[in-house]
Design an enzyme around this catalytic site. Structure first.
Site, PDB file in Angstrom:
ATOM      1  N   GLU A 116      -7.142  41.353 -21.076  1.00 56.24           N
ATOM      2  CA  GLU A 116      -8.578  41.067 -20.930  1.00 56.24           C
ATOM      3  C   GLU A 116      -8.950  40.778 -19.469  1.00 56.24           C
ATOM      4  OE1 GLU A 116     -10.347  41.801 -23.334  1.00 56.24           O
ATOM      5  OE2 GLU A 116      -9.275  41.361 -25.197  1.00 56.24           O
ATOM      6  N   HIS A 140     -10.089  32.343 -23.070  1.00 57.43           N
ATOM      7  CA  HIS A 140     -10.307  33.104 -24.298  1.00 57.43           C
ATOM      8  C   HIS A 140      -9.336  32.616 -25.361  1.00 57.43           C
ATOM      9  CE1 HIS A 140     -10.718  36.277 -27.185  1.00 57.43           C
ATOM     10  NE2 HIS A 140      -9.543  36.808 -26.930  1.00 57.43           N
ATOM     11  N   HIS A 142      -8.525  32.421 -29.877  1.00 54.40           N
ATOM     12  CA  HIS A 142      -8.811  32.920 -31.222  1.00 54.40           C
ATOM     13  C   HIS A 142      -9.078  31.724 -32.140  1.00 54.40           C
ATOM     14  CE1 HIS A 142      -6.507  36.957 -30.366  1.00 54.40           C
ATOM     15  NE2 HIS A 142      -7.562  36.780 -29.594  1.00 54.40           N
ATOM     16  N   GLU A 170     -23.337  15.490 -30.250  1.00 57.22           N
ATOM     17  CA  GLU A 170     -22.858  15.759 -28.892  1.00 57.22           C
ATOM     18  C   GLU A 170     -23.028  17.229 -28.494  1.00 57.22           C
ATOM     19  OE1 GLU A 170     -18.118  16.442 -29.985  1.00 57.22           O
ATOM     20  OE2 GLU A 170     -18.673  15.564 -28.086  1.00 57.22           O
ATOM     21  N   HIS A 211     -13.258  38.032 -33.707  1.00 56.13           N
ATOM     22  CA  HIS A 211     -12.181  38.025 -32.711  1.00 56.13           C
ATOM     23  C   HIS A 211     -11.953  36.636 -32.095  1.00 56.13           C
ATOM     24  CE1 HIS A 211     -10.062  40.258 -29.189  1.00 56.13           C
ATOM     25  NE2 HIS A 211      -9.748  38.980 -29.165  1.00 56.13           N
TER      26      HIS A 211
END
Ligand code: 2HA
Ligand code: ZN
Length: 275
Positions: A116, A140, A142, A170, A211
């Site tokens: 990525e 990133h 999952h 919050e 994803h």
């Protein structure tokens, strides 16, 4: 000081391991990158490898020309980062055009930076500009509950932001700009990088349907904390939706306006549409 002894490398490794402990990094899932500060580059300069060949990034990031990044390796498991960091992570240098990178440290058993990399670098380029250089971390993961929600909620910034804000007081304090969502796309390339970086112009959180999530922040604590807060909110929402189809009571539009007033938050009216 060796590269492994520097604070930014230690903090990077700890964050990766904290993410693994949360269950967000099955197998080789997820990736992390850090835009190294000039003084940190200077401190490790003598310990970098002799420069090798330049490789095309697959995206154009002239705003990052000459920058150095610490990134996870493609195909590497987050589980193994703390066990053998020199195998799993790498320091890369961007060329003067922003089209190419070269490896300067790490990945001692071979390999490449994260698959990525285009999304990470395009996000960094946007965030460096819009935060006046403050943001340095792109993450990133999952995240299970956010992924699950992308199967049942409309894939709109408004619905995701509003539902996540409502789940914990919050949340609008931690992500006042809201979250962006993109529909399913093929990961790992330039197209998804372009769509994600468009969201990063406005938001610090971009959700990839079916994803995972991307978060941006100034440092490791803030970026991990943001991912953690959004994912926990998603977990609460899933619990609420699992218990009953309608909420009996919730945080209202006017409650958010009061919170914005007292906490000096800029909560866009775009997300206050319910009444
Ligand atoms: O395998 O998470 O999106 C790494 C990824 C790709
Ligand atoms: Zn992924």
């Amino acid at each position: 000081m060796t590269i492994l002894e520097t604070k930014f490398v230690k903090d990077f490794i700890r964050m990766a391991d904290d993410g693994f402990a949360q269950g967000w990094h099955e197998r080789n899932g997820g990736n992390l990158s850090y835009r190294i500060k000039p003084e940190e580059v200077a401190a490790i300069q003598s310990r970098l490898n002799a420069p090798g060949d330049w490789t095309l990034i697959g995206a154009s990031v002239p705003g990052l020309a000459g920058e150095y990044f610490l990134v996870t390796g493609g195909g590497k498991y987050f589980r193994n980062i703390i066990v053998d960091p020199e195998v799993c992570i790498t320091i890369i240098q961007i060329d003067e055009t922003g089209e190419k990178y070269r490896i300067r440290w790490g990945l001692v058993e071979g390999g490449n930076p994260t698959s990525e990399l285009p999304t990470h670098l395009m996000n960094h380029e946007v965030k460096k500009r819009v935060s006046n250089g403050k943001h340095r971390v792109i993450y990133h993961a999952h995240t299970t509950n956010i992924i699950a929600l992308t199967f049942v909620l409309p894939l709109s910034d408004e619905v995701f932001t509003r539902e996540l804000w409502e789940m914990a007081t919050e949340c609008p304090v931690v992500f006042p700009a809201g979250v962006g969502v993109i529909g399913w796309m093929v990961p790992g390339g330039r197209e998804i990088a372009i769509e994600t970086s468009k969201l990063m112009e406005i938001y610090d959180v971009a959700i990839w349907a079916h994803h995972g999530m991307f978060c941006s922040g100034e440092n490791f604590d803030l970026t991990f904390g943001l991912m953690h807060t959004v994912e926990k909110s998603a977990e609460i929402l899933i619990k609420v939706l699992s218990m009953r189809s309608e909420k009996r009571q919730t945080i209202s539009d006017n409650d958010f306006r009061k919170l914005a007033r007292d906490f000096h938050l800029n909560l866009s009216e775009q997300f206050l549409y319910k009444k």
